[in-house]
Design an enzyme around this catalytic site. Structure first.
Site, PDB file in Angstrom:
ATOM      1  N   ASP A  79       4.568  -5.856   9.590  1.00 52.31           N
ATOM      2  CA  ASP A  79       5.815  -5.518  10.461  1.00 52.31           C
ATOM      3  C   ASP A  79       5.750  -6.383  11.681  1.00 52.31           C
ATOM      4  O   ASP A  79       6.882  -6.862  12.091  1.00 52.31           O
ATOM      5  CB  ASP A  79       5.651  -4.144  10.863  1.00 52.31           C
ATOM      6  CG  ASP A  79       6.008  -3.173   9.840  1.00 52.31           C
ATOM      7  OD1 ASP A  79       6.999  -3.443   9.015  1.00 52.31           O
ATOM      8  OD2 ASP A  79       5.587  -1.885  10.010  1.00 52.31           O
ATOM      9  N   ARG A 121       0.736  -1.067   0.060  1.00 50.43           N
ATOM     10  CA  ARG A 121      -0.112   0.074  -0.160  1.00 50.43           C
ATOM     11  C   ARG A 121       0.690   1.280  -0.067  1.00 50.43           C
ATOM     12  O   ARG A 121       1.861   1.287   0.788  1.00 50.43           O
ATOM     13  CB  ARG A 121      -0.677   0.106   1.280  1.00 50.43           C
ATOM     14  CG  ARG A 121      -2.129  -0.947   1.334  1.00 50.43           C
ATOM     15  CD  ARG A 121      -3.062  -0.635   2.341  1.00 50.43           C
ATOM     16  NE  ARG A 121      -2.819  -0.068   3.604  1.00 50.43           N
ATOM     17  CZ  ARG A 121      -3.453   0.384   4.485  1.00 50.43           C
ATOM     18  NH1 ARG A 121      -4.878   0.229   4.341  1.00 50.43           N
ATOM     19  NH2 ARG A 121      -3.258   0.810   5.652  1.00 50.43           N
ATOM     20  N   THR A 165      -1.416   7.417  -0.326  1.00 48.40           N
ATOM     21  CA  THR A 165      -2.760   7.378  -1.302  1.00 48.40           C
ATOM     22  C   THR A 165      -3.638   6.058  -0.558  1.00 48.40           C
ATOM     23  O   THR A 165      -4.662   5.998  -0.746  1.00 48.40           O
ATOM     24  CB  THR A 165      -2.359   6.877  -2.662  1.00 48.40           C
ATOM     25  OG1 THR A 165      -1.820   5.772  -2.776  1.00 48.40           O
ATOM     26  CG2 THR A 165      -1.803   8.107  -3.401  1.00 48.40           C
ATOM     27  N   ASP A 175       0.098  -3.226  12.202  1.00 50.56           N
ATOM     28  CA  ASP A 175       0.721  -3.613  10.707  1.00 50.56           C
ATOM     29  C   ASP A 175       1.113  -4.962  11.088  1.00 50.56           C
ATOM     30  O   ASP A 175       1.862  -5.440  11.348  1.00 50.56           O
ATOM     31  CB  ASP A 175       1.813  -2.568  10.396  1.00 50.56           C
ATOM     32  CG  ASP A 175       2.265  -2.758   9.163  1.00 50.56           C
ATOM     33  OD1 ASP A 175       2.679  -3.908   8.681  1.00 50.56           O
ATOM     34  OD2 ASP A 175       2.173  -1.773   8.202  1.00 50.56           O
TER      35      ASP A 175
HETATM   36  C1  PRP Z   1      -1.338  -4.727   4.417  1.00 49.92           C
HETATM   37  C2  PRP Z   1      -1.884  -6.122   4.499  1.00 49.92           C
HETATM   38  C3  PRP Z   1      -2.742  -6.181   3.213  1.00 49.92           C
HETATM   39  C4  PRP Z   1      -2.931  -4.728   3.215  1.00 49.92           C
HETATM   40  C5  PRP Z   1      -4.538  -4.347   3.577  1.00 49.92           C
HETATM   41  O1  PRP Z   1       0.078  -4.853   3.725  1.00 49.92           O
HETATM   42  O2  PRP Z   1      -1.181  -7.251   4.729  1.00 49.92           O
HETATM   43  O3  PRP Z   1      -1.974  -6.481   2.076  1.00 49.92           O
HETATM   44  O4  PRP Z   1      -2.138  -3.855   3.859  1.00 49.92           O
HETATM   45  O5  PRP Z   1      -4.959  -2.982   3.277  1.00 49.92           O
HETATM   46  P1  PRP Z   1      -5.970  -2.788   2.282  1.00 49.92           P
HETATM   47  O6  PRP Z   1      -7.039  -3.558   2.639  1.00 49.92           O
HETATM   48  O7  PRP Z   1      -6.469  -1.121   2.650  1.00 49.92           O
HETATM   49  O8  PRP Z   1      -5.585  -2.571   0.916  1.00 49.92           O
HETATM   50  P2  PRP Z   1       1.041  -3.761   3.493  1.00 49.92           P
HETATM   51  O9  PRP Z   1       0.440  -3.093   2.037  1.00 49.92           O
HETATM   52  O10 PRP Z   1       1.239  -3.000   4.478  1.00 49.92           O
HETATM   53  O11 PRP Z   1       2.326  -4.574   3.027  1.00 49.92           O
HETATM   54  P3  PRP Z   1       3.139  -5.527   3.878  1.00 49.92           P
HETATM   55  O12 PRP Z   1       2.361  -6.740   4.065  1.00 49.92           O
HETATM   56  O13 PRP Z   1       4.448  -5.778   2.990  1.00 49.92           O
HETATM   57  O14 PRP Z   1       3.456  -4.824   5.093  1.00 49.92           O
HETATM   58  N1  URA Z   2      -2.614  -3.268   6.908  1.00 46.53           N
HETATM   59  C1  URA Z   2      -2.134  -3.666   8.030  1.00 46.53           C
HETATM   60  O1  URA Z   2      -1.195  -4.402   8.175  1.00 46.53           O
HETATM   61  N2  URA Z   2      -2.939  -3.402   8.918  1.00 46.53           N
HETATM   62  C2  URA Z   2      -4.103  -2.789   8.998  1.00 46.53           C
HETATM   63  O2  URA Z   2      -4.748  -2.511   9.935  1.00 46.53           O
HETATM   64  C3  URA Z   2      -4.450  -2.041   7.783  1.00 46.53           C
HETATM   65  C4  URA Z   2      -3.623  -2.529   6.566  1.00 46.53           C
END
Ligand code: PRP
Ligand code: URA
Length: 226
Positions: free
Chosen positions: A220, A121, A125, A217
């Site tokens: 993380d 993400r 945005t 997160d």
């Molecule tokens: C997080 C999570 C989803 C997304 C959800 O990933 O694991 O993929 O956000 O958010 P959304 O429904 O608003 O799209 P992130 O983009 O933080 O990447 P990561 O898993 O690499 O930390």
């Molecule tokens: N991605 C995450 O990892 N946690 C949230 O709460 C939303 C998006």
């Protein structure tokens, strides 16, 4: 298993039939999820819990898999017994956090194949951007389980599902640990044919598009990056 509650949700009150939302309830899942939500739960334990919950959710996710009958010779006599009709299933984690759900599901389905979609993400945005895509050969005709712990705005899930459909997939299901109502609605609007399986539906999103109360997160916390 206590089973799952079915909802043919219609958040916008349009009366349109949506794909089913399966909220998988079980005391072990709920207790483990509460432990995952705790800000003081360290990464190692968070990872183990995510794996264990994914395995437990697997019972419900696979409940409608098609069966066939085969002949088996037991030590006592020959008989006709049920077995899975298909032998090709695909688990697709959305990177990174989705990786934390793969081992639990593979323990249940060691014969499954694994494809990967890398989405992140954009922090300003909140829109997902694809940076990786690799699927097993011939996966298009298999049951495809897209896995990601968090369904927040739904942007990542919608993109992943669109990307898989564009490559010919027709039998998709989405598996999340925690979903916000906004994410569920977004997926149901864009992909009304895709059943969604979750362990919990939370209150909503904060101004950073994080799920409230959520667990923070997920990526993380799985990988200890923050
Ligand atoms: C997080 C999570 C989803 C997304 C959800 O990933 O694991 O993929 O956000 O958010 P959304 O429904 O608003 O799209 P992130 O983009 O933080 O990447 P990561 O898993 O690499 O930390
Ligand atoms: N991605 C995450 O990892 N946690 C949230 O709460 C939303 C998006």
């Amino acid at each position: 298993m206590q089973g799952s509650d079915f909802f043919e949700t219609d958040f916008q009150g349009t009366g349109a039939i949506m794909a089913s939302l399966h909220v998988i309830t079980h005391p072990l899942i709920e207790a483990k999820l509460t432990r995952m939500r705790d800000v003081d739960t360290p990464s190692a334990e968070f990872r183990s819990l995510l794996k264990e919950i994914s395995l437990l959710m697997g019972y419900e996710i696979t409940r409608d898999f098609q069966m066939k009958t085969i002949e088996v010779q037991t030590p006592i006599q020959k008989g006709e017994f049920p077995t899975l009709k298909e032998d090709f299933f695909t688990i697709v984690p959305i990177l990174r956090a989705g990786l934390g759900m793969v081992d639990g599901l593979l323990e249940l389905m060691p014969f499954a194949h694994v494809g990967h979609i890398g989405l992140v993400r954009n922090e300003e945005t909140h829109m997902p951007e694809e940076y990786y895509y690799k699927m097993p050969e011939g996966f298009e005709s298999s049951v495809v389980m897209v896995v990601d712990p968090m369904l927040a705005t739904g942007g990542s899930a919608c993109d992943a599902l669109s990307s898989l459909k564009a490559r010919g997939c027709t039998n998709l299901r989405l598996v999340n640990l925690i979903a916000a109502p906004q994410g569920i609605e977004a997926v149901q609007q864009a992909h009304p044919d895709v059943d969604i399986y979750v362990a919990a539906v939370d209150q909503g999103l904060n101004d950073q598009a994080y799920i409230v109360p959520g667990l923070g997160d997920a990526g993380d916390r799985v990988f200890g990056t923050r």
